[in-house]
Design a protein around this motif. Structure first.
Motif, PDB file in Angstrom:
ATOM      1  N   PRO A  73      -9.423   6.673  -7.355  1.00 48.51           N
ATOM      2  CA  PRO A  73      -7.878   7.008  -7.267  1.00 48.51           C
ATOM      3  C   PRO A  73      -7.814   8.504  -7.579  1.00 48.51           C
ATOM      4  CG  PRO A  73      -8.309   5.880  -9.522  1.00 48.51           C
ATOM      5  CD  PRO A  73      -9.721   5.913  -8.597  1.00 48.51           C
ATOM      6  N   SER A  74      -6.618   9.121  -7.331  1.00 44.74           N
ATOM      7  CA  SER A  74      -6.474  10.674  -7.268  1.00 44.74           C
ATOM      8  C   SER A  74      -6.085  11.066  -8.622  1.00 44.74           C
ATOM      9  CB  SER A  74      -5.348  10.871  -6.405  1.00 44.74           C
ATOM     10  OG  SER A  74      -5.093  12.029  -6.667  1.00 44.74           O
ATOM     11  N   SER A  75      -6.736  12.220  -9.197  1.00 43.60           N
ATOM     12  CA  SER A  75      -6.170  12.630 -10.604  1.00 43.60           C
ATOM     13  C   SER A  75      -5.458  13.842 -10.135  1.00 43.60           C
ATOM     14  CB  SER A  75      -7.718  13.273 -11.168  1.00 43.60           C
ATOM     15  OG  SER A  75      -8.302  14.244 -10.356  1.00 43.60           O
ATOM     16  N   ILE A  76      -5.245  14.317  -9.192  1.00 40.28           N
ATOM     17  CA  ILE A  76      -4.161  15.258  -8.583  1.00 40.28           C
ATOM     18  C   ILE A  76      -2.815  14.728  -8.659  1.00 40.28           C
ATOM     19  CG2 ILE A  76      -3.550  17.054  -6.717  1.00 40.28           C
ATOM     20  CD1 ILE A  76      -6.561  17.250  -6.151  1.00 40.28           C
ATOM     21  N   VAL A  77      -2.732  13.777  -7.860  1.00 40.42           N
ATOM     22  CA  VAL A  77      -1.257  12.876  -7.987  1.00 40.42           C
ATOM     23  C   VAL A  77      -1.555  12.027  -8.985  1.00 40.42           C
ATOM     24  CG1 VAL A  77       0.298  11.601  -6.469  1.00 40.42           C
ATOM     25  CG2 VAL A  77      -0.901  13.401  -5.499  1.00 40.42           C
ATOM     26  N   SER A  78      -1.054  12.170 -10.219  1.00 38.40           N
ATOM     27  CA  SER A  78      -1.428  11.302 -11.226  1.00 38.40           C
ATOM     28  C   SER A  78      -0.231  10.234 -11.601  1.00 38.40           C
ATOM     29  CB  SER A  78      -1.805  11.998 -12.537  1.00 38.40           C
ATOM     30  OG  SER A  78      -0.615  12.807 -12.968  1.00 38.40           O
ATOM     31  N   GLY A  79       1.061  10.673 -11.100  1.00 35.45           N
ATOM     32  CA  GLY A  79       2.125   9.691 -11.245  1.00 35.45           C
ATOM     33  C   GLY A  79       2.253   8.640 -10.230  1.00 35.45           C
ATOM     34  N   ASN A  80       3.297   7.859 -10.385  1.00 31.28           N
ATOM     35  CA  ASN A  80       3.363   6.709  -9.557  1.00 31.28           C
ATOM     36  C   ASN A  80       4.534   7.107  -8.339  1.00 31.28           C
ATOM     37  OD1 ASN A  80       2.098   4.799 -10.939  1.00 31.28           O
ATOM     38  ND2 ASN A  80       3.693   4.385 -12.321  1.00 31.28           N
ATOM     39  N   TYR A  81       4.656   8.301  -8.271  1.00 27.35           N
ATOM     40  CA  TYR A  81       5.645   8.844  -7.182  1.00 27.35           C
ATOM     41  C   TYR A  81       5.218  10.023  -6.528  1.00 27.35           C
ATOM     42  CZ  TYR A  81      10.098   9.701  -4.490  1.00 27.35           C
ATOM     43  OH  TYR A  81      10.808   9.890  -3.636  1.00 27.35           O
ATOM     44  N   ASP A  82       5.202  10.310  -5.223  1.00 30.18           N
ATOM     45  CA  ASP A  82       4.943  11.449  -4.712  1.00 30.18           C
ATOM     46  C   ASP A  82       6.207  12.150  -3.858  1.00 30.18           C
ATOM     47  OD1 ASP A  82       4.217  13.353  -2.496  1.00 30.18           O
ATOM     48  OD2 ASP A  82       2.159  13.260  -3.241  1.00 30.18           O
ATOM     49  N   ASP A  83       6.612  13.422  -4.087  1.00 36.90           N
ATOM     50  CA  ASP A  83       7.906  13.823  -3.623  1.00 36.90           C
ATOM     51  C   ASP A  83       7.792  13.678  -1.992  1.00 36.90           C
ATOM     52  OD1 ASP A  83       8.845  14.411  -5.918  1.00 36.90           O
ATOM     53  OD2 ASP A  83       8.140  16.556  -5.943  1.00 36.90           O
ATOM     54  N   PHE A  84       6.605  13.680  -1.452  1.00 33.08           N
ATOM     55  CA  PHE A  84       6.605  13.564   0.001  1.00 33.08           C
ATOM     56  C   PHE A  84       6.457  12.199   0.426  1.00 33.08           C
ATOM     57  CE2 PHE A  84       4.669  14.006   4.511  1.00 33.08           C
ATOM     58  CZ  PHE A  84       5.494  15.056   4.914  1.00 33.08           C
ATOM     59  N   TYR A  85       5.631  11.393  -0.050  1.00 32.03           N
ATOM     60  CA  TYR A  85       5.250  10.027   0.368  1.00 32.03           C
ATOM     61  C   TYR A  85       6.359   8.968  -0.348  1.00 32.03           C
ATOM     62  CZ  TYR A  85       1.824  11.757   3.585  1.00 32.03           C
ATOM     63  OH  TYR A  85       0.988  12.222   4.553  1.00 32.03           O
ATOM     64  N   GLY A  86       6.457   9.244  -1.576  1.00 27.35           N
ATOM     65  CA  GLY A  86       7.212   8.224  -2.137  1.00 27.35           C
ATOM     66  C   GLY A  86       6.495   7.658  -3.033  1.00 27.35           C
ATOM     67  N   MET A  87       6.435   6.265  -3.259  1.00 27.25           N
ATOM     68  CA  MET A  87       5.726   5.187  -4.049  1.00 27.25           C
ATOM     69  C   MET A  87       4.231   5.531  -3.632  1.00 27.25           C
ATOM     70  SD  MET A  87       7.626   3.915  -6.352  1.00 27.25           S
ATOM     71  CE  MET A  87       6.551   2.911  -7.251  1.00 27.25           C
ATOM     72  N   VAL A  88       3.220   5.777  -4.683  1.00 32.05           N
ATOM     73  CA  VAL A  88       1.908   5.667  -4.511  1.00 32.05           C
ATOM     74  C   VAL A  88       1.224   4.658  -5.459  1.00 32.05           C
ATOM     75  CG1 VAL A  88       1.947   8.370  -4.044  1.00 32.05           C
ATOM     76  CG2 VAL A  88       1.728   7.738  -6.501  1.00 32.05           C
ATOM     77  N   TYR A  89       0.071   4.672  -4.937  1.00 33.37           N
ATOM     78  CA  TYR A  89      -0.877   3.577  -5.463  1.00 33.37           C
ATOM     79  C   TYR A  89      -1.994   4.011  -6.210  1.00 33.37           C
ATOM     80  CZ  TYR A  89      -3.491  -0.642  -6.201  1.00 33.37           C
ATOM     81  OH  TYR A  89      -4.590  -1.862  -6.778  1.00 33.37           O
ATOM     82  N   HIS A  90      -2.577   3.639  -7.497  1.00 28.92           N
ATOM     83  CA  HIS A  90      -3.771   4.323  -7.944  1.00 28.92           C
ATOM     84  C   HIS A  90      -4.884   3.115  -8.244  1.00 28.92           C
ATOM     85  CE1 HIS A  90      -2.078   8.174  -8.284  1.00 28.92           C
ATOM     86  NE2 HIS A  90      -1.072   7.693  -8.670  1.00 28.92           N
ATOM     87  N   GLY A  91      -4.911   2.021  -7.693  1.00 27.15           N
ATOM     88  CA  GLY A  91      -5.772   1.008  -8.045  1.00 27.15           C
ATOM     89  C   GLY A  91      -5.405  -0.146  -8.756  1.00 27.15           C
ATOM     90  N   GLU A  92      -3.983  -0.150  -9.533  1.00 25.39           N
ATOM     91  CA  GLU A  92      -3.905  -0.875 -10.542  1.00 25.39           C
ATOM     92  C   GLU A  92      -3.433  -2.310  -9.876  1.00 25.39           C
ATOM     93  OE1 GLU A  92      -0.095   1.238  -9.026  1.00 25.39           O
ATOM     94  OE2 GLU A  92      -2.241   1.748  -9.644  1.00 25.39           O
ATOM     95  N   VAL A  93      -3.540  -3.368 -10.633  1.00 27.06           N
ATOM     96  CA  VAL A  93      -3.217  -4.663 -10.303  1.00 27.06           C
ATOM     97  C   VAL A  93      -1.720  -4.790  -9.902  1.00 27.06           C
ATOM     98  CG1 VAL A  93      -3.149  -7.225 -11.127  1.00 27.06           C
ATOM     99  CG2 VAL A  93      -5.013  -5.761 -11.692  1.00 27.06           C
ATOM    100  N   PHE A  94      -1.280  -5.375  -8.928  1.00 28.04           N
ATOM    101  CA  PHE A  94       0.020  -5.649  -8.587  1.00 28.04           C
ATOM    102  C   PHE A  94       0.445  -7.064  -8.104  1.00 28.04           C
ATOM    103  CE2 PHE A  94      -2.137  -4.363  -4.902  1.00 28.04           C
ATOM    104  CZ  PHE A  94      -1.613  -5.323  -3.823  1.00 28.04           C
ATOM    105  N   ASP A  95       1.620  -7.360  -8.083  1.00 33.05           N
ATOM    106  CA  ASP A  95       1.861  -8.657  -7.718  1.00 33.05           C
ATOM    107  C   ASP A  95       2.410  -8.693  -6.343  1.00 33.05           C
ATOM    108  OD1 ASP A  95       3.248 -11.143  -7.163  1.00 33.05           O
ATOM    109  OD2 ASP A  95       4.239 -11.036  -9.003  1.00 33.05           O
ATOM    110  N   GLY A  96       1.506  -9.505  -5.737  1.00 35.02           N
ATOM    111  CA  GLY A  96       1.502  -9.691  -4.116  1.00 35.02           C
ATOM    112  C   GLY A  96       3.106 -10.133  -3.556  1.00 35.02           C
ATOM    113  N   ARG A  97       3.964 -10.696  -4.346  1.00 37.65           N
ATOM    114  CA  ARG A  97       5.179 -10.970  -4.016  1.00 37.65           C
ATOM    115  C   ARG A  97       6.278  -9.912  -4.078  1.00 37.65           C
ATOM    116  NH1 ARG A  97       6.069 -15.875  -8.251  1.00 37.65           N
ATOM    117  NH2 ARG A  97       5.009 -14.181  -9.424  1.00 37.65           N
ATOM    118  N   SER A  98       6.112  -8.842  -4.697  1.00 34.74           N
ATOM    119  CA  SER A  98       6.959  -7.843  -5.036  1.00 34.74           C
ATOM    120  C   SER A  98       6.436  -6.497  -4.378  1.00 34.74           C
ATOM    121  CB  SER A  98       7.218  -7.560  -6.551  1.00 34.74           C
ATOM    122  OG  SER A  98       6.327  -7.502  -7.099  1.00 34.74           O
ATOM    123  N   ARG A  99       5.260  -6.332  -4.046  1.00 34.25           N
ATOM    124  CA  ARG A  99       4.612  -5.084  -3.554  1.00 34.25           C
ATOM    125  C   ARG A  99       3.598  -5.169  -2.277  1.00 34.25           C
ATOM    126  NH1 ARG A  99       2.086  -0.335  -7.324  1.00 34.25           N
ATOM    127  NH2 ARG A  99       2.544   1.402  -5.661  1.00 34.25           N
TER     128      ARG A  99
END
Length: 269
Positions: free
Chosen positions: A79-105
């Motif tokens: 995952p990126s260490s430059i874009v460290s948060g969950n949101y990028d001003d240009f692309y919106g929501m970002v993903y860093h390899g965390e576990v997620f629920d397939g029903r909601s994302r």
């Protein structure tokens, strides 16, 4: 004039449309074509590999349950260490390899920023300088041995000249051998060659991708490696990934391992 700069900056970067997700360079915001997103269960079991298109876009219908994923792109780190948060001003929501629920994302909100590798490390620069100096010394040594043999055809001058000739012949031979050596990727189900398989050569110490190739129409490939120890990873969207340990070698060489890949069986309910 000042108000035009933001528009001019963004006009060079393609902006995604939902429901696509994008694998992109965290520094330039440019999408990375033909990158791969690997979808797994939370326990690490492979579900599928999704190859992004020429605009870095990928999409999938996530199954229910706890899932996780990884983005793979040559000469980039996830995952990126430059874009460290969950949101990028240009692309919106970002993903860093965390576990997620397939029903909601999973539809359009899995944008993956990746960081470019810094391959010009001090060790690599030193190796290149030493190699360059060695080639210069060898060239002038060859010229001098030929001149010395011509000026004074003594046995020792002839011997040295012959040794240089042997080394040159070996270099030509191994260059030819490298040109004709190919690895072959085949299906373990029917033995047929597999085209469009991504081969990643990964440095075992740093985890950095140092080279990448795509198999041709006949399933053949070549990878080039500097001295070191590597991990060879083969990936395809309908086959299970394969990893092969490449032992340490002290010289530059061609990687041409033959690889067998097993088709992914869709056993999800």
């Amino acid at each position: 004039m000042g108000g035009c700069f933001p528009f001019a900056t963004c006009s060079f970067v393609w902006k995604p449309k939902k429901p696509w997700s994008v694998i992109y360079d965290a520094t330039t915001k440019n999408p990375i074509k033909w990158a791969i997103f690997t979808l797994k269960t939370s326990e690490g079991k492979l579900i599928k590999n999704i190859i992004a298109d020429e605009k870095g876009r990928f999409s999938f219908d996530p199954p229910e349950g706890k899932l996780m994923g990884e983005a793979h792109a040559v000469r980039f780190v996830f995952p990126s260490s430059i874009v460290s948060g969950n949101y990028d001003d240009f692309y919106g929501m970002v993903y860093h390899g965390e576990v997620f629920d397939g029903r909601s994302r999973g539809k359009g909100d899995m944008n993956c920023p990746v960081d470019p590798l810094q391959l010009d490390t001090p060790a690599v620069k030193k190796l290149k300088i030493v190699s360059f100096i060695g080639k210069i010394i060898f060239f002038f040594g060859t010229v001098w041995s030929i001149y010395a043999t011509y000026a004074n055809p003594a046995w020792y001058n002839i011997t040295i000249c012959l040794l240089y000739g042997i080394v040159i012949c070996q270099a030509i031979y191994f260059s030819y051998k490298r040109a004709v050596e190919f690895g072959l990727v085949r299906s373990s189900d029917d033995g047929k060659p597999i085209k469009n398989v991504w081969l990643y050569l990964i440095d075992s110490k740093t985890g950095q991708i140092v080279d990448k190739r795509l198999t041709n129409e006949t399933g053949k490939y070549q990878l080039y490696a500097l001295p070191g120890q590597f991990l060879l990873k083969a990936m395809h969207n309908v086959y299970k990934p394969v990893e092969i340990e490449i032992p340490y070698y002290s010289k530059e060489r061609v990687i041409h391992e033959n690889i067998w890949m097993e088709k992914i069986k869709n056993d999800l309910s």
